[in-house]
Design a protein around this motif. Structure first.
Motif, PDB file in Angstrom:
ATOM      1  N   HIS A  75       0.865  -1.193   0.000  1.00 30.07           N
ATOM      2  CA  HIS A  75       0.000   0.000   0.000  1.00 30.07           C
ATOM      3  C   HIS A  75       0.894   1.234   0.000  1.00 30.07           C
ATOM      4  O   HIS A  75       1.708   1.439   0.896  1.00 30.07           O
ATOM      5  N   LEU A  76       0.743   2.043  -1.032  1.00 28.17           N
ATOM      6  CA  LEU A  76       1.541   3.257  -1.151  1.00 28.17           C
ATOM      7  C   LEU A  76       0.636   4.445  -0.898  1.00 28.17           C
ATOM      8  O   LEU A  76      -0.179   4.802  -1.722  1.00 28.17           O
ATOM      9  N   GLU A 113       7.730   9.774   3.770  1.00 22.55           N
ATOM     10  CA  GLU A 113       8.925   9.693   4.646  1.00 22.55           C
ATOM     11  C   GLU A 113      10.105   9.144   3.855  1.00 22.55           C
ATOM     12  O   GLU A 113      11.226   9.649   3.934  1.00 22.55           O
ATOM     13  N   ASP A 114       9.821   8.093   3.067  1.00 22.03           N
ATOM     14  CA  ASP A 114      10.881   7.494   2.242  1.00 22.03           C
ATOM     15  C   ASP A 114      11.367   8.490   1.198  1.00 22.03           C
ATOM     16  O   ASP A 114      12.564   8.568   0.913  1.00 22.03           O
ATOM     17  N   THR A 150      12.268  17.440   3.607  1.00 22.69           N
ATOM     18  CA  THR A 150      11.429  17.162   4.778  1.00 22.69           C
ATOM     19  C   THR A 150      10.036  16.701   4.354  1.00 22.69           C
ATOM     20  O   THR A 150       9.542  17.055   3.274  1.00 22.69           O
ATOM     21  N   ASP A 151       9.446  15.945   5.264  1.00 24.99           N
ATOM     22  CA  ASP A 151       8.045  15.520   5.089  1.00 24.99           C
ATOM     23  C   ASP A 151       7.130  16.700   4.836  1.00 24.99           C
ATOM     24  O   ASP A 151       6.226  16.657   4.010  1.00 24.99           O
ATOM     25  N   TYR A 159       9.910  15.137  -7.030  1.00 22.68           N
ATOM     26  CA  TYR A 159      10.499  14.084  -6.180  1.00 22.68           C
ATOM     27  C   TYR A 159       9.476  12.963  -5.967  1.00 22.68           C
ATOM     28  O   TYR A 159       9.775  11.779  -6.111  1.00 22.68           O
ATOM     29  N   ILE A 160       8.258  13.386  -5.614  1.00 21.41           N
ATOM     30  CA  ILE A 160       7.189  12.408  -5.321  1.00 21.41           C
ATOM     31  C   ILE A 160       6.909  11.577  -6.577  1.00 21.41           C
ATOM     32  O   ILE A 160       6.825  10.355  -6.542  1.00 21.41           O
ATOM     33  N   GLN A 161       6.803  12.273  -7.691  1.00 19.34           N
ATOM     34  CA  GLN A 161       6.486  11.601  -8.951  1.00 19.34           C
ATOM     35  C   GLN A 161       7.533  10.543  -9.283  1.00 19.34           C
ATOM     36  O   GLN A 161       7.220   9.402  -9.610  1.00 19.34           O
ATOM     37  N   GLU A 162       8.804  10.927  -9.194  1.00 22.42           N
ATOM     38  CA  GLU A 162       9.892  10.008  -9.534  1.00 22.42           C
ATOM     39  C   GLU A 162       9.912   8.814  -8.586  1.00 22.42           C
ATOM     40  O   GLU A 162      10.035   7.663  -9.019  1.00 22.42           O
TER      41      GLU A 162
END
Lengths: 274, 270
Positions: free
Chosen positions: A29-30, A36-37, A45-46, A73-76
């Motif tokens: 589950h993502l 955090e990762d 930072t979060d 960043y999130i997308q990659e």
């Protein structure tokens, strides 16, 4: 194995359904805990990542460089997880930038916006009508952001592989239906679909590297060739192309870089990231 | 036992899916029949009815209410059919005509634009560029129509219970999905949902009795109590009451008649 994207206007419902699916299919589950990762990977930072995600659902039209970078960043990071894991993903905006990958099932849950439900007033006051306008406007702005990051209208039904009405079909049946669909052979990864996903990942990696230096560009990759369309004049093109090629060298899988200079960026084309 | 409406984008294989679902479930499959029946019953040409379903009303047509009438005629024929239960309707606006009936499964079949272009280009023997232009025109017309008459967007997923994008599935998969969904408890006919359907039938019949004399009324029925919404003079309100009373006396299922003048009709009024 199929991966699944779940989205809706109600965050709680989306998370609930995603968790149940992950448990039933034994998938990862993502969700927002993945930030955090991502924060660790990119030494950020979060809070900044969360702020970037919140911008997606805010009423603000203009983003800034930090938001663009953190969304990249999130997308990659999310795209890379899709390559390695069987995943049920929600809450990370993935339904906006993962498109046309045949082994990824894109599901929309149709439900009344929970804010609307919680604030229901007598419609005669006209408040409900105005509130609906605000919700509609928010959705429109959310999907028509500046820099053409995500220009798909997430309320457009053609955007999804399937949409299911929660009130009518029920949560349990929705989970069962999606589970059954995920086992359909049409959603099995194929060589070409994995290749398309890899192209998306490559494009997103390049975007992460280019964003600190440039704005107003789009990246598409195919077979190791990166095509960067950037807003600049022809005079600036040679210099900018040189810089982009130097930056792209940091990604070993990119063999060749094409740079196109435009005065105005046109809407997103297939499998590109911006 | 239930009712299914299948709304399909142009050139999206919706017809084939509808026919297969109906065959598998043993449902009556209707589409153009409602238009032909409306044409016979109300003595309106098929062309006019087709146009009413395809093109949004012009300014003049809004004043004369012609198109709204024709749409109502088709709706009344559809309601007459689905009241029998175990019916599948595929075609225009079924999801709008039957929107508040709980045991109606509203399905939309959509296809990728590239697939639609391919289908149209082959079918009509035109270039892909021409096909795209034709599809865009049709989509725009339908959007306008739904917006003008129902203030909704046909692409808005909240109008439906189930949307299926066809290019990712075989037709068989889509059929399986629809048949599975219709078997869910929510779509079984219950006394309450049957009551709502009966109310819709009653409201339709009442409006049919009044529409020629009073074209811009709205009617809703609730437990056999008919509410008529109008926007007219007091004299006309009395005339409406007289006609409605005549209708009620001929129908034993009408409990009462109320007329609300200069009041906005509810969402489920027809």
């Amino acid at each position: 194995m199929t991966s699944i994207l779940v989205s809706s206007n109600d965050k709680t419902i989306t998370t609930d359904i995603a968790k149940q699916l992950a448990e039933k299919l034994d998938y990862t589950h993502l969700g927002e805990q993945f930030l955090e990762d991502v924060a660790q990977k990119y030494n950020t930072t979060d809070e900044k990542l969360q702020k970037a995600l919140n911008w997606l659902i805010s009423a603000k039209l203009l983003s800034n460089k930090s938001i663009d970078l953190h969304l990249a960043y999130i997308q990659e990071a999310v795209l890379e997880r899709f390559l390695t894991d069987n995943v049920v993903c929600e809450g990370l905006g993935a339904h906006l930038y993962i498109k046309d990958i045949s082994h990824i099932l894109n599901v929309r849950i149709l439900t009344e916006n929970s804010d609307l439900k919680n604030n229901r007033l007598d419609d005669k006051s006209g408040y409900l009508k105005n509130f609906r306008k605000i919700i509609d406007k928010t959705n429109f702005i959310r999907t028509g952001s500046s820099n053409n990051i995500f220009i798909y209208d997430e309320n457009d039904s053609s955007f999804y592989d399937i949409a299911l009405n929660l009130e009518k079909i029920g949560l349990e049946n929705i989970v069962d239906t999606i589970t059954t669909m995920a086992k359909n052979r049409k959603f099995k990864p194929m060589t070409y679909s994995r290749k398309m996903l890899k192209d998306l990942i490559l494009a997103s990696k390049l975007r992460v590297l280019l964003l600190p230096r440039f704005i107003d560009f789009q990246v598409e990759t195919k077979d190791g060739t990166a095509i960067v369309t950037i807003k600049c004049t022809k005079r600036q093109k040679a210099k900018i192309a040189g810089e982009i090629k130097v930056i792209a060298n940091a990604i070993p899988d990119i063999k060749f870089v094409e740079v196109h200079a435009v005065l105005k960026l046109s809407p997103l084309f297939k499998n590109s990231t911006t | 036992m239930a009712v299914i409406t299948i709304s399909r984008g142009s050139y999206s294989m919706g017809r084939e899916i509808a026919e297969r679902v109906a065959k598998r479930l043993g449902y009556e499959c209707i589409s153009r029949e409602v238009l032909l029946e409306a044409s016979d019953k109300y003595n309106v040409s098929k062309n006019k009815l087709e146009k009413a379903l395809q093109e949004s009303p012009s300014l003049m047509e809004k004043l004369t209410h012609d198109k709204a009438h024709y749409v109502f005629y088709i709706q009344s024929m559809l309601v007459k059919h689905v009241a029998k239960d175990n019916v599948l309707y595929h075609g225009f606006a079924g999801h709008l005509f039957l929107k508040k009936i709980p045991h109606v499964l509203k399905v939309r079949i959509i296809a990728d634009i590239e697939n639609r272009i391919d289908v149209l280009a082959k079918r009509e023997n035109v270039t892909k560029v021409k096909a795209l232009s034709m599809i865009k025109k049709i989509d725009q017309q339908r959007r306008k129509w739904t917006n003008r008459l129902y203030r909704a967007d046909p692409w808005d997923p909240v109008l439906y219970d189930l949307l299926i994008k066809i290019h990712k599935y075989d037709i068989d998969d889509a059929v399986e999905l629809i048949c599975h969904s219709i078997s869910l408890d929510h779509f079984k006919t219950t006394p309450e949902s049957k009551r709502k359907m009966d109310d819709l039938v009653l409201a339709t019949r009442c409006k049919t009795a009044l529409i020629n004399s009073f074209p811009d009324i709205f009617v809703v029925s609730d437990y056999g109590n008919i509410l008529i919404y109008s926007n007219t003079t007091e004299t006309n309100v009395r005339k409406i009451k007289k006609l409605a009373d005549d209708f009620a006396s001929a129908k034993k299922t009408v409990n009462s008649i109320e007329i609300h003048n200069n009041v906005s009709p509810p969402d489920n009024a027809i």
